[in-house]
Design a protein around this motif. Structure first.
Motif, short mmCIF file in Angstrom:
data_model
loop_
_atom_site.label_atom_id
_atom_site.label_comp_id
_atom_site.label_asym_id
_atom_site.label_seq_id
_atom_site.Cartn_x
_atom_site.Cartn_y
_atom_site.Cartn_z
N PHE A 110 -57.78 -32.47 -43.95
CA PHE A 110 -58.92 -33.23 -44.48
C PHE A 110 -59.92 -33.63 -43.42
CE2 PHE A 110 -55.11 -34.46 -47.06
CZ PHE A 110 -55.37 -33.63 -48.14
N ASP A 111 -59.51 -34.41 -42.41
CA ASP A 111 -60.47 -34.91 -41.42
C ASP A 111 -60.08 -34.57 -39.99
OD1 ASP A 111 -58.29 -36.54 -41.08
OD2 ASP A 111 -59.40 -38.44 -41.17
N GLY A 112 -59.12 -33.67 -39.83
CA GLY A 112 -58.65 -33.29 -38.51
C GLY A 112 -57.46 -34.10 -38.02
N LEU A 137 -43.17 -45.02 -37.80
CA LEU A 137 -42.83 -44.32 -36.57
C LEU A 137 -43.54 -42.98 -36.40
CD1 LEU A 137 -39.18 -45.44 -36.89
CD2 LEU A 137 -40.40 -45.59 -34.71
N ARG A 138 -44.24 -42.51 -37.41
CA ARG A 138 -44.87 -41.19 -37.31
C ARG A 138 -46.37 -41.24 -36.98
NH1 ARG A 138 -41.21 -37.42 -38.91
NH2 ARG A 138 -39.51 -38.12 -40.28
N SER A 139 -47.03 -42.34 -37.33
CA SER A 139 -48.50 -42.36 -37.27
C SER A 139 -49.05 -42.21 -35.86
CB SER A 139 -49.02 -43.65 -37.89
OG SER A 139 -48.74 -43.71 -39.26
N ARG A 140 -48.38 -42.78 -34.85
CA ARG A 140 -48.92 -42.70 -33.49
C ARG A 140 -48.95 -41.26 -33.00
NH1 ARG A 140 -49.63 -46.32 -29.15
NH2 ARG A 140 -51.13 -45.28 -27.77
N ASP A 141 -47.94 -40.48 -33.39
CA ASP A 141 -47.92 -39.08 -33.00
C ASP A 141 -49.09 -38.33 -33.64
OD1 ASP A 141 -45.97 -36.95 -31.68
OD2 ASP A 141 -46.65 -36.09 -33.58
N LEU A 142 -49.39 -38.63 -34.91
CA LEU A 142 -50.55 -38.02 -35.57
C LEU A 142 -51.83 -38.38 -34.86
CD1 LEU A 142 -48.62 -37.36 -38.04
CD2 LEU A 142 -50.60 -37.88 -39.48
N GLN A 147 -47.92 -33.58 -35.42
CA GLN A 147 -47.53 -33.48 -36.81
C GLN A 147 -46.83 -34.75 -37.31
OE1 GLN A 147 -47.40 -30.32 -39.01
NE2 GLN A 147 -49.20 -30.03 -37.73
N GLY A 148 -46.40 -35.59 -36.39
CA GLY A 148 -45.61 -36.75 -36.79
C GLY A 148 -44.19 -36.38 -37.18
#
Length: 374
Positions: A110-112, A137-142, A147-148
């Motif tokens: 969607f927005d990169g 726990l996944r958002s910081r990796d994104l 990929q998170g």
């Protein structure tokens, strides 16, 4: 810091069956050991709502918020059961790592940046348990281009890597993912594709059971060649890692479309056999395409570790590779992911990175998660 600390890890995956809670001891030098495990099932109403929230629907913001409350209560119940069993009080636990329930996973779209959404009311969980919560726990990796997911390879490297062998750790939950642990210290990983999610959904529709125990129903059928080839031609399987997936792609509606287009008269038991073959093929094919090498051992964890028919197919598709479960390394298959999120909580508390950029595609190492104090 001296001595050791206790952490809890809570994981509910794409299988949508319930939550695994694991108690872990972490020593000062970073060595960890899983000590105990408890399981709390989702009731049918919550399971159905979580499955529905994987797709757009009416009033979904309110429904997702209320489902997050319900998940916090199930998580808290699992924690409390584990503490009672171990005769511990909340003040003895440094923190708990709580994954939450993934209902959407669209990294990079969607927005990169895209998004990943795990439902959980973390403040409510902290209040119910009296324990600090490490969550989201996944958002910081994104945020740094990753990929998170998968997040478990860093944990697998810490506890299952061996300098004497090239080892693959295969987690078969709703989705299958591999951690690649080379003897020379290199590591990586990616999501392979559907693990149990399609098989579980299909047998529930036709047999009324939650899963195919031991793969017994699948063993009664024959993989349908035309349907199988249509399934394995899905573009995701050709996508070069880093990659991750979920029920956004692999769900029963998608399967129904593939059956209607290629094998409308196929019997239900042959579909189950085909889905099991797909789960085995997506592992073997992805290793061959994206991680070729002289793999010596495949360690299986997650619910799929108890599917004997699936393990037999993996042995047939990976000749020369020893296929066993993580039990052989002292870590029971149903405790691995919970222990991983306890480990991630420990890494957050100690200010240490928890992601593995070689697996997620992130531009760098990051401390993962947000912290809600007790």
């Amino acid at each position: 810091m001296t001595g050791s600390e206790l952490y809890l890890g809570l994981m509910s995956g794409t299988s949508l069956d319930g939550v695994d809670a694991v108690l872990m001891r972490a020593d000062q030098d970073g060595r960890v050991r899983a000590l105990a495990h408890a399981y709390e099932a989702f009731d049918d109403t919550l399971r159905a709502e979580l499955l529905a929230l994987n797709s757009p629907g009416d009033n979904e913001l309110q429904r997702a918020a209320l489902a997050g409350n319900a998940i916090a209560r199930v998580y808290a119940s699992a924690c409390q059961a584990l503490l009672r069993e171990q005769r511990l009080v909340p003040q003895q636990i440094r923190a708990l790592g709580a994954h939450g329930q993934t209902v959407r996973h669209r990294p990079g779209e969607f927005d990169g940046t895209g998004f990943t959404l795990q439902l959980l009311n973390a403040p409510l969980l902290a209040e119910l348990t009296g324990i600090a919560v490490v969550h989201d726990l996944r958002s910081r990796d994104l945020a740094v281009g990753g990929q998170g997911a998968p997040l478990v390879p860093a944990f697998h490297r810490a506890v299952l890597a061996r300098g004497s062998a090239d080892v693959v750790v295969l987690n078969v939950g709703g989705i299958s993912n591999v951690s690649l642990l080379w003897a020379n210290g290199r590591s990586g990983g990616f999501d392979c594709g559907p693990g149990n999610c399609l098989m579980d959904g299909w047998i529930h529709r036709h047999q009324g059971t939650a899963y195919d125990a031991g793969g017994a129903w699948a063993a009664q059928g024959q993989a349908h060649a035309v349907l199988l080839e249509r399934l394995v031609s899905t573009p995701y399987f050709r996508q070069t890692p880093p990659r991750s997936t979920g029920r956004d792609l692999f769900h029963l509606g998608w399967l129904d479309e593939q059956i209607a287009a290629s094998a409308p008269g196929v019997s239900p038991v042959d579909v189950q056999a085909t889905l099991l073959e797909l789960s085995a093929r997506c592992v073997a094919d992805s290793l061959s395409a994206f991680a070729p090498g002289a793999w010596q051992e495949l360690l299986v964890c997650g619910g799929g570790a108890f599917n004997d028919t699936l393990l037999d197919r993996l042995r047939a598709l990976l000749p020369g590779v020893i296929v066993s479960t993580t039990d052989t390394q002292g870590l029971p298959p149903m405790q691995v992911e919970g222990a991983a999120f306890a480990w991630l909580a420990m890494r957050h508390v100690r200010g240490l990175p928890g992601n593995l950029p070689a697996a997620t595609g992130a531009s760098g190492l990051r401390v993962l998660g947000s912290y809600t104090p007790a």
